[in-house]
Structure formats: structure tokens, C-alpha cells
Design a protein around this motif. Structure first.
Motif, short mmCIF file in Angstrom:
data_model
loop_
_atom_site.label_atom_id
_atom_site.label_comp_id
_atom_site.label_asym_id
_atom_site.label_seq_id
_atom_site.Cartn_x
_atom_site.Cartn_y
_atom_site.Cartn_z
N LYS A 156 3.77 1.90 -8.92
CA LYS A 156 4.35 0.86 -8.07
C LYS A 156 5.65 0.31 -8.64
O LYS A 156 5.99 -0.86 -8.45
CB LYS A 156 3.34 -0.28 -7.87
CG LYS A 156 2.01 0.15 -7.28
CD LYS A 156 2.17 0.73 -5.89
CE LYS A 156 0.81 1.10 -5.29
NZ LYS A 156 0.96 1.70 -3.95
N ASN A 190 1.02 9.43 -4.58
CA ASN A 190 0.05 10.46 -4.24
C ASN A 190 0.66 11.61 -3.43
O ASN A 190 -0.06 12.42 -2.84
CB ASN A 190 -1.11 9.85 -3.44
CG ASN A 190 -2.06 9.07 -4.33
OD1 ASN A 190 -2.32 9.47 -5.47
ND2 ASN A 190 -2.56 7.93 -3.84
N GLY A 198 0.79 -1.22 0.00
CA GLY A 198 0.00 0.00 0.00
C GLY A 198 0.82 1.27 0.00
O GLY A 198 0.40 2.26 0.60
N ASP A 199 2.00 1.23 -0.58
CA ASP A 199 2.84 2.42 -0.64
C ASP A 199 2.09 3.56 -1.33
O ASP A 199 1.48 3.37 -2.38
CB ASP A 199 4.13 2.09 -1.41
CG ASP A 199 5.16 3.17 -1.26
OD1 ASP A 199 4.89 4.29 -1.74
OD2 ASP A 199 6.22 2.91 -0.67
N ASN A 200 2.16 4.75 -0.77
CA ASN A 200 1.38 5.88 -1.28
C ASN A 200 2.26 6.96 -1.91
O ASN A 200 1.85 8.10 -2.04
CB ASN A 200 0.56 6.49 -0.13
CG ASN A 200 -0.65 7.24 -0.64
OD1 ASN A 200 -1.32 6.80 -1.57
ND2 ASN A 200 -0.93 8.39 -0.04
#
Length: 335
Positions: free
Chosen positions: A121, A36, A31-33
């Protein structure tokens, strides 16, 4: 057992080759953000100061020799203005286009980047795909995959940036898409296509291709708007007068004429001729200096020979006895 180990070793080698030839592929999970991350207040303020905004259309220009990636943003005037230049950490290969999978060349030409080419990703922090091979590349049978602009400062045919650099570039692209823009143009060049640089590489094997993409470069220079590009007769065509996609192998239609472009092209042709003439003159002068030096050397060598200074006759061997020379006799005294 040995047969199994042999097959396992072969499998490992194949995997290693696949990774090496697959350019910059690879994705992280979880779930690396990072994709954003918001634009900094400094970037937003800088865009506002130049009459633009994060949501405005953008253009990316790459110059290999100068190791520079530029972000241009559309302003309130309708024209694009340079917002920021980033140093390219690494690109593989040399100046010149990419031809085939595994040649480790970074692509050159005009590419259209859509949201589907963004890679949030990527193993290389963040990335977007250049879209290679494009219509021109395919018309020439060129192959390659996963040619990216990404972080991590490591390249196998890609354009590698620092992580901080790609984070900002990625965010600018993301916000431009959020503004309703369906794509942005990527222009990749071997160098800044000035008359001096074109003259400097006039004998390069890729000069025909570079002259082809220079028209798109020139159009952006004089109009400050990205040119419409397509492919016909296996060449790039810019701002075609016709509408709809062209047959990459079919005949080219007329183009929309631009007086400023025509003037720039003529000026560049004249300048290139002048640079070429100057280079030829420089080479001729160097040859003349060399010839004069050789002539002067021959003259003095001849003078030396006339007065016995020509050196030992190569056909006469020197006599070396190895004996000590006798002492000279004292002078004769006369009364």
C-alpha cells in the motif's frame, strides 16, 4: 493570533522536514488490489523457458552507475540465471554507501528481504523495504529509515522504478514467497565490480568498503548462487565456516574456501595492477608531452630574442605623437 500563526508555521515546517528525511515512507488506504496483479503470460513463459518458475527462489542485484536492477531466478540446474534487467528510474545521492538519516544516499551492501518488508500500500505505487540499516550498517552506527525499492520514478534515498517495472518486480517477489521461500537476497553495488572499474575508483574514499563487498559479488559471479553473508570485525564475511549468527564486533571465523573465487580474485588483482600501471604510464606520457611543448616554446622564444624578435623592451615606453606623418620627399634627379 500572530503567536498561533507562528506556531502553526513551525509545525508545518517540522512536518515538511519529517517527510523529507523519512526517505520513501507513506501508504495509501483503501482496497486497492495492485499488489495482487498476476504475472503476465510472457513472464511465466520466459521463466519456464529458462528452466525456472514464478515460485523459484530469486536474487535482486542493483548497480548504481549503470542504473540497472537485475532479477535472477533459480533454475532446475540449481544455479541462478539472469531473468530480466530493469532500468532504475532514479536514485538519490552518488555512488557510495548511506551513512545517516537525511543524507539522501541510496544504500549499498547485502540485504535480506522478507515478506514483512513488502509494502503493498505504498504511496509510490508498490514498494519493498531494503532492510537498511542491516547488521553491517548498525555496526558502523549508520542511520536511516524507509529505504525502499518502489515505483513513481522519484527518490529521496530509495531506488525508484517505473510503476510498470515495480509491479512486475513486486509480483515476482510475491510469487517467490508463495513458493515457500522465506526471503530473497538484495545485493546493491556502486557499479559492476570489474577489475577495470575497481582500478578506476582505486583512489575513492569508499574503496575499502567496496573491496569488502566485492568478495560477495565475486562469489555470486563464479558460483551463480547467493553467498551466505554475516558481519564480524565490523566487516562483511561471506560463506563463513561456522554456523549461527556472528558477533558484528567480534573476531571472524574461517571461511569456506572456493578455488574459482581465489582464481578470480588473483586475476582481478593482476588486472587492476595492469590498469594502474597503464594509467600511470599515460599520465607520465602526458606530462612528458607537456614538458617538451614548454621546452620547444622556450627555445623559439630565445631564438626570437637573439634576432630582435623578442618584443619591445618592457622598460621602454612607445612614443606616440598623434601627429600625421610627413609625406616623403620626391627622389633626387641627377642629370
Amino acid at each position: 493570533m500572530s503567536s498561533f500563526l507562528h506556531r502553526l508555521g513551525a509545525f508545518v515546517i517540522l512536518v515538511w522536514l519529517a517527510v523529507g528525511l523519512a526517505a520513501c515512507a507513506g501508504f495509501v488506504k483503501g482496497g486497492d488490489n495492485r499488489h495482487n496483479q498476476p504475472l503476465s503470460s510472457t513472464v511465466v513463459a520466459g521463466l519456464k523457458a529458462m528452466g525456472s518458475s514464478p515460485e523459484a527462489p530469486m536474487v535482486v542485484r542493483i548497480f548504481k552507475e549503470e542504473k540497472t536492477l537485475e532479477i535472477w531466478k533459480k533454475t532446475n540446474s540449481g544455479q541462478f540465471k539472469l531473468f530480466k534487467a530493469y532500468e532504475i528510474c532514479a536514485f538519490s545521492g552518488d555512488i557510495g554507501p548511506k551513512f545517516k538519516e537525511g543524507d539522501r544516499q541510496s544504500p549499498e551492501g547485502f540485504y535480506t528481504i522478507t515478506p514483512g518488508l513488502m509494502h503493498p500500500k505504498s504511496n509510490y505505487y508498490l514498494a519493498f523495504n531494503t532492510g537498511f540499516p542491516n547488521k553491517f550498517d548498525r555496526a558502523h552506527g549508520r542511520t536511516g529509515s524507509d529505504l525502499m525499492v518502489h515505483g513513481d520514478c522519484s527518490s529521496r534515498g530509495c531506488y525508484a522504478m517505473t510503476d510498470a517495472g515495480i509491479a512486475e518486480i513486486y509480483a515476482l517477489a510475491r510469487e517467490s514467497f508463495k513458493g515457500g521461500n522465506s526471503s530473497f537476497q538484495l545485493q546493491a553495488f556502486p557499479f559492476r565490480m570489474s577489475a577495470a572499474n575497481m582500478a578506476r575508483y582505486s583512489q575513492n574514499q569508499h574503496i575499502g568498503f567496496w573491496k569488502d563487498i566485492k568478495e560477495g559479488y565475486d562469489l555470486f559471479e563464479v558460483t551463480k548462487t547467493p553467498p551466505v553473508w554475516d558481519v564480524c570485525e565490523k566487516q562483511y564475511i561471506f560463506n563463513p565456516a561456522s554456523t549461527g549468527p556472528l558477533n558484528a564486533l567480534g573476531p571472524c571465523p574461517a571461511t569456506i574456501q572456493n578455488a574459482a573465487l581465489t582464481a578470480k580474485q588473483q586475476a582481478d588483482e593482476n588486472a587492476m595492477s595492469s590498469y594502474a600501471a597503464a594509467e600511470q604510464k599515460k599520465e607520465a606520457e602526458a606530462e612528458a608531452v607537456k614538458a617538451r611543448g614548454e621546452a620547444v616554446g622556450s627555445f623559439f622564444s630565445g631564438i626570437g630574442n637573439m634576432f630582435g624578435g623578442g618584443g619591445q623592451d618592457p622598460n621602454i615606453a612607445p612614443v606616440i605623437s598623434g601627429k600625421t606623418a610627413p609625406k616623403p620627399m620626391p627622389p633626387l634627379r641627377r642629370s
